[in-house]
Motif scaffolding. Structure first.
Motif, short mmCIF file in Angstrom:
data_model
loop_
_atom_site.label_atom_id
_atom_site.label_comp_id
_atom_site.label_asym_id
_atom_site.label_seq_id
_atom_site.Cartn_x
_atom_site.Cartn_y
_atom_site.Cartn_z
N ALA A 52 7.62 6.00 6.15
CA ALA A 52 6.71 6.70 7.08
C ALA A 52 6.88 8.21 6.95
N ARG A 53 8.14 8.69 6.87
CA ARG A 53 8.34 10.14 6.74
C ARG A 53 7.74 10.67 5.44
N ARG A 54 7.90 9.91 4.37
CA ARG A 54 7.39 10.39 3.09
C ARG A 54 5.86 10.35 3.05
N LEU A 99 -1.66 12.57 5.64
CA LEU A 99 -1.79 11.26 6.26
C LEU A 99 -1.18 11.23 7.65
N GLY A 100 -0.11 11.99 7.88
CA GLY A 100 0.49 12.05 9.20
C GLY A 100 -0.46 12.64 10.22
N GLU A 101 -1.16 13.70 9.84
CA GLU A 101 -2.13 14.29 10.75
C GLU A 101 -3.32 13.36 10.97
N ARG A 139 0.84 -1.21 0.00
CA ARG A 139 0.00 0.00 0.00
C ARG A 139 0.86 1.25 0.00
N GLY A 140 2.02 1.19 0.63
CA GLY A 140 2.92 2.34 0.55
C GLY A 140 3.41 2.57 -0.86
N ARG A 190 10.98 6.78 -4.38
CA ARG A 190 11.30 5.52 -3.70
C ARG A 190 11.54 5.76 -2.21
N ALA A 191 11.14 4.78 -1.40
CA ALA A 191 11.41 4.77 0.03
C ALA A 191 11.67 3.32 0.41
#
Length: 492
Positions: free
Chosen positions: A160-162, A189-191, A140-141, A152-153
């Protein structure tokens, strides 16, 4: 290492009607009379997404309007998935024209993540589709990074940071609640992850939390892998009538990419392919033109097949315009494992030699590239025949030339097509100079079923120290002094 590649096809509604190599057309795709995709020329004319048909027609009156075809998009996405099976058998189709590839076990085979991404991009280029690639530690990421073109991550921390910076609108379950999320200041998404989970579940449902957990690796993901069909047959509708056979190579490469993926999924190698050139349909319909390519050695990569098709199409004369292509693989076999020899063969491998013969056959025709085929006959001129390299020679035919207990006798490197009668001078055969017999005789008697021949063969030497292969006829009615001598071969 678990690694996923996400591939998003942002222009899929357009490129099923207008592939990337023919993007010079002004094409607009409509859904419910609103623009959903447009070509580069239409975009330059001012056409935008969600614009009504009338506005697009006013800005680009020369544009070709197409209605969105969901079935064609599904077929095109399936064709792309078939081609990508050459990189991994674990491939799943996701929402919104996105494919997910589990490539963790393929990294070493393809030389690392960067080299693998380059090969995937080259495959998409050959298929004629615009693709956005991403890499992530979760499926899903990878889907989120591909949908947002976020790159890319490769680790969970980087992922997670991206993803924390991505907009909330990317998640399909969150879209019905975007106005509420914006009202409380939850834009990323982080919020969204920092909101109380019980309240977010009561407000937006469990599906939103599950998708967040999938993306951040907090829940095990389940996928339905794409299964390749048992037999291969791929079709391609051309976007115009093609009258030049060489112009069909673009479409043929697209079909060969799918064939490569299908062969890799089944661990097959192809021995024969058939390309059908389909002509007009209806009352004036004619049978398709068939191009058969027989391979001396089975292959499972498309580079060699592309070269062979290029040579065949360059010689093909079309009786009628072509409107469609169909590729079949009627003859396959299990893929042979790579050679385990420590040292490579000098001058290239056996496969390289066979590929050279196949290219020459495609260029010159099978009747002009020949190989020696031994026959079970003692007569030298009948002991060999020249046949096409596409014909298989049985090992028993090669062993049937001489009995296994017969000693090895000298044979010339150059056998004349027709024996040359020799003059006799001083009771010796003469060919440029008197010939001196250097060996004992070898008697050959054969041909009783057709034309009986009785000969005594000798090796002779001339004054120039060249060696010749002579024979003396034995008729049974004449003396040996009156027998005729003939030159039948030259030694190297």
């Amino acid at each position: 290492m678990r690694l996923w590649i996400g591939i998003h096809l942002p222009r899929l509604p357009l490129e099923v009607f207008c592939p990337r190599w023919s993007d010079d057309r002004c094409t607009v795709v409509l859904e419910q009379e609103r623009v959903v995709a447009m070509s580069t020329l239409a975009e330059q004319a001012g056409v935008e997404a969600c614009m009504r048909r009338g506005g697009a027609l006013m800005l680009a009156p020369q544009a070709q309007f197409q209605q969105r075809a969901l079935q064609l998009e599904a077929d095109a996405q399936h064709a792309v998935a078939m081609a990508l099976l050459q990189f991994t058998p674990q491939l799943a189709q996701a929402e919104e024209a996105t494919l997910l590839l589990d490539v963790g076990a393929s990294l070493r085979l393809f030389g690392g993540v960067r080299a693998l991404c380059r090969q995937v991009a080259a495959s998409m280029e050959a298929l004629g589709f615009t693709a956005v690639l991403s890499c992530a530690a979760t499926a899903r990421g990878a889907w989120l990074l591909a949908r947002s073109n976020a790159g890319r991550a490769l680790t969970m921390e980087a992922l997670a940071r991206r993803m924390d910076r991505l907009p909330s609108s990317l998640l399909p379950p969150a879209r019905p609640y975007l106005s509420w999320l914006e009202g409380i200041g939850c834009l990323t998404l982080g919020e969204m992850r920092r909101l109380p989970r019980p309240g977010l579940q009561r407000r937006c449902g469990r599906a939103l939390l599950d998708m967040l957990d999938d993306a951040y690796g907090e829940r095990a993901e389940m996928h339905q892998w794409l299964a390749a069909p048992a037999s291969f047959r791929a079709k391609l509708e051309l976007f115009d009538r093609v009258e030049n056979a060489e112009a069909l190579l673009f479409g043929a490469r697209r079909l060969l990419q799918q064939l490569t993926g299908w062969l890799s999924a089944h661990q097959f190698a192809v021995e024969r392919i058939r390309l059908l050139l389909e002509h007009e349909r209806g009352k004036v319909a004619g049978p398709p033109t068939v191009i058969d390519i027989v391979l001396a050695e089975p292959v499972w990569r498309d580079e060699h097949l592309v070269r062979l098709l290029k040579e065949r199409l360059a010689k093909q004369v079309l009786d009628a315009p072509v409107i469609g292509l169909c590729l079949e693989a009627p003859q396959v076999q299990p893929m042979a494992p790579p050679s385990d020899s420590l040292f490579p063969e000098p001058g290239g491998s056996k496969e390289d030699w066979q590929r050279l013969l196949e290219v020459l056959t495609a260029r010159l025709g099978p009747e002009n590239v020949l190989q020696a085929a031994p026959r079970a006959d003692y007569r030298p001129e009948q002991a060999n025949a020249w046949v096409s390299v596409q014909e298989k020679i049985r090992p028993s035919d090669a062993r049937a030339q001489l009995p296994p207990d017969m000693p090895s006798l000298p044979r010339p490197a150059w056998l004349l097509a027709k024996p040359i009668p020799l003059l006799m001078r001083d009771h010796r055969p003469f060919y440029g100079s008197p010939l001196k017999i250097m060996s004992t005789g070898e008697r050959i008697e054969a041909g009783w079923w057709s034309t009986m021949q009785t000969r005594d063969y000798f090796m002779a030497e001339g004054e120039d120290f060249a060696h010749y292969w002579l024979y003396r006829e034995r008729t049974g009615h004449e003396g040996e002094q009156s027998a005729r001598w003939y030159l039948h071969g030259l030694f190297g």
